[in-house]
Design a protein around this motif. Sequence first.
Motif, short mmCIF file in Angstrom:
data_model
loop_
_atom_site.label_atom_id
_atom_site.label_comp_id
_atom_site.label_asym_id
_atom_site.label_seq_id
_atom_site.Cartn_x
_atom_site.Cartn_y
_atom_site.Cartn_z
N MET A 1 28.91 40.73 55.92
CA MET A 1 28.56 40.25 54.58
C MET A 1 29.65 40.64 53.60
O MET A 1 29.76 41.80 53.23
N SER A 2 30.47 39.69 53.19
CA SER A 2 31.50 40.09 52.23
C SER A 2 31.95 38.92 51.36
O SER A 2 31.86 37.76 51.75
N PHE A 3 32.38 39.29 50.19
CA PHE A 3 32.95 38.32 49.25
C PHE A 3 34.38 38.75 48.99
O PHE A 3 34.64 39.88 48.60
N ILE A 4 35.31 37.85 49.27
CA ILE A 4 36.72 38.21 49.11
C ILE A 4 37.38 37.26 48.12
O ILE A 4 37.26 36.03 48.25
N ALA A 5 38.02 37.81 47.12
CA ALA A 5 38.77 36.99 46.18
C ALA A 5 40.25 37.32 46.35
O ALA A 5 40.62 38.49 46.44
N GLN A 6 41.06 36.27 46.46
CA GLN A 6 42.48 36.50 46.69
C GLN A 6 43.32 35.78 45.65
O GLN A 6 43.24 34.56 45.51
N ASN A 7 44.12 36.56 44.94
CA ASN A 7 45.11 36.03 44.00
C ASN A 7 44.55 34.99 43.05
O ASN A 7 45.17 33.95 42.82
N LEU A 8 43.36 35.24 42.56
CA LEU A 8 42.76 34.26 41.66
C LEU A 8 43.54 34.20 40.35
O LEU A 8 43.96 35.23 39.82
N ALA A 9 43.72 32.98 39.87
CA ALA A 9 44.34 32.81 38.56
C ALA A 9 43.47 31.83 37.80
O ALA A 9 42.85 30.94 38.38
N CYS A 10 43.41 32.02 36.50
CA CYS A 10 42.58 31.14 35.69
C CYS A 10 43.38 30.60 34.52
O CYS A 10 44.11 31.35 33.86
N GLN A 11 43.27 29.32 34.31
CA GLN A 11 43.98 28.69 33.21
C GLN A 11 42.98 27.96 32.33
O GLN A 11 42.17 27.18 32.83
N ARG A 12 42.99 28.25 31.03
CA ARG A 12 42.11 27.55 30.10
C ARG A 12 42.99 27.00 29.00
O ARG A 12 43.79 27.74 28.41
N ALA A 13 42.82 25.72 28.71
CA ALA A 13 43.59 25.07 27.64
C ALA A 13 45.08 25.37 27.76
O ALA A 13 45.72 25.82 26.81
N ASN A 14 45.63 25.15 28.96
CA ASN A 14 47.05 25.33 29.23
C ASN A 14 47.57 26.74 29.02
O ASN A 14 48.75 26.95 28.77
N GLN A 15 46.69 27.70 29.03
CA GLN A 15 47.12 29.08 28.87
C GLN A 15 46.63 29.88 30.06
O GLN A 15 45.45 29.80 30.42
N LEU A 16 47.53 30.61 30.66
CA LEU A 16 47.16 31.42 31.80
C LEU A 16 46.41 32.65 31.30
O LEU A 16 46.93 33.43 30.51
#
Lengths: 203, 221
Positions: A1-16
């Motif tokens: 049972m595991s949740f793995i997030a890898q190198n997530l990036a988020c961009q909102r309104a053209n801004q990282l």
Amino acid sequence: MSFIAQNLACQRANQLIFEDVSFTLSAGEAIWVKGRNGAGKSSLLRICGRLLTPFRGHAEWQGKDIFKDYDGYVGQYHYLGHLDALKHAMTVRENVRFWASFHGTANVAMALEKFELQALADTPTGMLSQGQKKRTNLSRLVASPAKLWILDEPLSALDRHYITLFKERLLRHLDDGGMALFATHQDMELDRVKILDLDETAS
Amino acid sequence: MSRFIQLVGRDIRLAFRQGSAVTLSLSFFVIIVVLFPLGVGPELAVLARIGPGVLWVAALLSCLLTLDRMFQADFEDGSLDLLIIGPLPTEILVLAKVIAHWLTSVLPLIVIAPILGLSLNLPGDGIFALTLALLIGTPTLSLIGAMGAALTVGMRRGGVLLSLLVLPLYIPILIFGVAAVDAAIAQLTVVPHLFLLGGVSLGALVVGPLAAAAGLRLSLS
């Protein structure tokens, strides 16, 4: 049972907003997402709750991508956001019952009891205070079981008594092999919690 | 399936508790239809001639009145997020919303339409055809409307844009619907018109939920 997030990036309104956020969550663990206002705490939680697609990176549940192969992920988690998702014309009991049975099984009486809502059970949620609405929303978590709790500001509007109560519920959930991913500005002493600071990873 | 029924049930219960959706579209419908005799004068021949068109246009507009709330209310209180990530596919979710909208906002119009038809001097055959045509054609109004509602969810004052998006798409329904009633009044066969209406409805049943689900995903991301 595991949740793995890898190198997530988020961009909102053209801004990282953030990039290279990685973490692993296994059974019995909790992660506290910290960061200044606008660091992307809510966005990260929304990504993990499948409400937002990441700009880069990916997230896996049991080794399967939650955006491409999500059948195994749906129903395994609860997402609790800023908005209360309560219908003001319906009573506390009706609201909790609807969401719980929509999610799967419903154990409404027990859930209301856990958050001391029995006396308010037949009150329309439109009449409740902010804290009472929050508790109604939190009781959704226990009314139908799910492995992963994704909680955005679960403590806002709660008084000290209910913060303690919520902590107990959270620890019980972790003891039962559950996981939690939450963001809050309030101080909460909790052992067994890993901290993910978005300010450190931010560019 | 039980989730689908629960969702429809919840929406219907909310609509009746809040009361606004049902009474709003219903009273709007009645007022529009009642205004026409005042505007064009009480000549019975004229009223019978324009009656079918008036009733259909009034039904389209009243339906439009409640359309913007189809997803907006759930969007505003965060319920839409939970529904989208829940176990029901988004297309089925849309279908549940459409059914609830039709039952609460459109069905009351169909129930009262025969009485309004009488007041516009429609003959019995015409009223019967009108009711039948409304029953077959109006589900399309909710289905097509769902596409517009999905695209405009989250927009402030999206209602006006919604009307511009949706009303042109209602034209086929209006044409076939009025043609059915006119045919019945002229003692011609009604069935081909009803078939055409049914065809449009079935087409919308396939396209509507798919397009609205895509629209929802677009608006929410």
